[in-house]
Design an enzyme around this catalytic site. Structure first.
Site, short mmCIF file in Angstrom:
data_model
loop_
_atom_site.label_atom_id
_atom_site.label_comp_id
_atom_site.label_asym_id
_atom_site.label_seq_id
_atom_site.Cartn_x
_atom_site.Cartn_y
_atom_site.Cartn_z
N ASP A 78 -13.96 12.66 2.18
CA ASP A 78 -12.57 11.98 2.06
C ASP A 78 -12.65 11.29 3.33
OD1 ASP A 78 -10.11 13.56 -0.02
OD2 ASP A 78 -10.27 11.95 1.80
N ASN A 105 -14.48 9.99 -7.52
CA ASN A 105 -12.69 10.34 -7.82
C ASN A 105 -12.32 9.42 -6.58
OD1 ASN A 105 -10.63 12.34 -8.53
ND2 ASN A 105 -10.72 13.04 -6.34
N TYR A 151 -2.94 -1.38 -9.68
CA TYR A 151 -3.96 -0.16 -10.07
C TYR A 151 -4.82 0.46 -11.25
CZ TYR A 151 -3.56 5.36 -10.54
OH TYR A 151 -4.99 6.67 -11.51
N LYS A 153 -8.47 0.08 -12.79
CA LYS A 153 -9.02 1.61 -13.26
C LYS A 153 -9.49 1.58 -15.01
CE LYS A 153 -7.30 5.02 -10.55
NZ LYS A 153 -8.90 6.23 -9.93
N THR A 204 -0.82 16.54 -8.20
CA THR A 204 -1.00 16.43 -6.94
C THR A 204 -0.57 15.54 -5.58
OG1 THR A 204 -1.99 13.82 -7.58
CG2 THR A 204 -3.54 15.49 -8.83
N1 LIG Z 1 -2.43 12.10 -10.29
C1 LIG Z 1 -1.99 11.51 -11.20
O1 LIG Z 1 -1.25 11.22 -11.83
C2 LIG Z 1 -3.67 10.79 -10.77
C3 LIG Z 1 -3.38 10.70 -13.05
C4 LIG Z 1 -4.36 9.17 -13.13
C5 LIG Z 1 -5.71 9.21 -12.57
N2 LIG Z 1 -5.83 10.05 -10.94
C6 LIG Z 1 -6.36 9.76 -9.93
O2 LIG Z 1 -7.52 10.67 -9.53
C7 LIG Z 1 -7.65 10.30 -8.16
C8 LIG Z 1 -7.95 11.61 -7.49
O3 LIG Z 1 -6.65 11.04 -7.09
P1 LIG Z 1 -5.78 12.85 -7.03
O4 LIG Z 1 -4.36 12.58 -7.67
O5 LIG Z 1 -6.30 13.73 -6.57
O6 LIG Z 1 -5.17 12.20 -4.82
P2 LIG Z 1 -4.98 13.05 -3.90
O7 LIG Z 1 -4.06 11.66 -2.76
O8 LIG Z 1 -3.91 13.91 -3.68
O9 LIG Z 1 -6.60 12.95 -3.59
C9 LIG Z 1 -6.82 11.35 -3.27
C10 LIG Z 1 -8.14 12.13 -1.74
O10 LIG Z 1 -9.25 10.37 -1.48
C11 LIG Z 1 -8.51 10.37 -0.76
N3 LIG Z 1 -9.12 8.74 -0.23
C12 LIG Z 1 -8.66 8.18 -0.31
N4 LIG Z 1 -8.73 6.64 0.15
C13 LIG Z 1 -10.22 6.85 0.44
C14 LIG Z 1 -11.07 6.06 0.64
N5 LIG Z 1 -11.37 4.86 1.09
N6 LIG Z 1 -12.13 6.92 0.68
C15 LIG Z 1 -12.75 8.13 1.08
N7 LIG Z 1 -11.91 8.55 0.78
C16 LIG Z 1 -10.16 8.49 0.26
C17 LIG Z 1 -7.70 10.87 0.13
O11 LIG Z 1 -7.72 11.35 1.71
C18 LIG Z 1 -7.05 11.57 -0.61
O12 LIG Z 1 -8.12 13.20 -0.17
C19 LIG Z 1 -7.88 8.88 -8.11
O13 LIG Z 1 -8.68 8.29 -8.35
C20 LIG Z 1 -6.39 8.10 -9.06
O14 LIG Z 1 -5.90 7.11 -9.32
C21 LIG Z 1 -4.58 10.85 -10.63
#
Ligand SMILES: NC(=O)c1ccc[n+]([C@@H]2O[C@H](COP(=O)([O-])OP(=O)(O)OC[C@H]3O[C@@H](n4cnc5c(N)ncnc54)[C@H](O)[C@@H]3O)[C@@H](O)[C@H]2O)c1
Length: 265
Positions: free
Chosen positions: A37, A85, A151, A155, A186
């Site tokens: 992370d 992720n 975004y 994706k 989240t």
């Molecule tokens: N939450 C939603 O609604 C949702 C829906 C569809 C897809 N997603 C995708 O799910 C994935 C996880 O998202 P989430 O909702 O758990 O978000 P989150 O913000 O809770 O977690 C994301 C994590 O990624 C880390 N991060 C960010 N940039 C980084 C980098 N350059 N290198 C390493 N780590 C990094 C952050 O520090 C954080 O801990 C993402 O790819 C997001 O696009 C989320």
């Protein structure tokens, strides 16, 4: 839950949200987990709870990946599973207001982070005779998404990469899939949570996503984009076939193999 005892997993963005849930589920299934992370403190906290390895890194930087692979291999002996992720949104719907910095951050984490990750873990997995990769895309990788067009772009890129690599990586015993959730509860959507809830929009529980990720990591499917919606079972998205050329017998035909080298001369 199938046992993953003896397997070694890398989870990017493992300090929060979906990555945290997957890392926890993988550890519960017996895997050794490396939590990668950008937020080093979160990685440390999660890895500490799971008896795993914490790695502070920016997944969008290609020069950080060799040390990630080296550190995981040194600690656990190799890599079998990867959940690529980590991801960010831009929060900007107006394309004219997307600055170079916003664009570079979103494409850097969401696209470069997945590409560099796949490129780095494939040789490590091949050295162990195979492996399994899941990239977190989004429902925004399958539909147009006007609230965040950049975004959406990133994706779609992830889904295209996964669909292209599915057949190819199979030759090395490696499977690769994408998960495409709608909105998940989240920290990423924390500032919109109230608005979403009051509108009655059903948020997906993070555990529902991590369940699908871990099933894919332990399974044989490859090249799939799994749609995850609140309250229904995940299912692989079926893409419509685009029209072929108006010539007999060519509908659905791919260019010849030599086409892969057409611009490398
Ligand atoms: N939450 C939603 O609604 C949702 C829906 C569809 C897809 N997603 C995708 O799910 C994935 C996880 O998202 P989430 O909702 O758990 O978000 P989150 O913000 O809770 O977690 C994301 C994590 O990624 C880390 N991060 C960010 N940039 C980084 C980098 N350059 N290198 C390493 N780590 C990094 C952050 O520090 C954080 O801990 C993402 O790819 C997001 O696009 C989320």
């Amino acid at each position: 839950m199938a046992s993953l005892a003896g397997k070694v997993a890398v989870v990017t963005g493992g300090g929060s949200g979906i990555g945290l849930a997957t890392a926890t589920r993988l550890a519960a299934a017996g895997a050794s987990v490396a939590v990668v992370d950008l937020d080093g403190a979160s990685a440390e906290r999660v890895a500490g709870e799971l008896d795993g390895l914490a790695l502070q890194a920016d997944v969008g930087r290609s020069d950080e990946w060799p040390s990630i692979v080296e550190a995981v291999t040194r600690r656990f002996g190799g890599i079998d599973l990867a959940h690529l992720n980590a991801g960010v949104t831009t929060g900007e719907s107006d394309i004219t207001k997307v600055t170079d910095e916003i664009y570079a951050r979103a494409t850097g984490v969401n696209v470069d982070g997945v590409f560099f990750g796949v490129r780095a873990v494939v040789p490590a997995m091949a050295a162990r005779g195979g492996g399994s990769i899941v990239a977190t895309a989004s429902l925004a990788g399958l539909i147009g998404f006007s609230p965040d067009p950049v975004y959406c772009l990133t994706k779609h890129a992830v889904v295209g990469l996964v669909r292209s690599l599915g057949p190819q990586l199979g030759e090395q015993g490696i499977v690769i899939n994408a998960v495409c959730p709608s909105i998940v509860d989240t920290p990423l959507i924390a500032d919109m949570r109230e608005v979403l809830e009051s509108s009655g929009f059903p948020l997906i529980d993070v555990e529902a996503v991590s369940t699908v990720v871990v099933e894919l990591l332990g399974g044989d499917a490859s090249g799939e984009a799994m749609v995850i919606q609140a309250g229904r079972e995940a299912l692989p998205f079926r893409f419509a076939r685009p029209p072929g050329p108006r010539a007999g017998g060519t509908v659905g035909q791919m260019p010849p193999k030599e086409f892969a080298a057409h611009d490398q001369a």
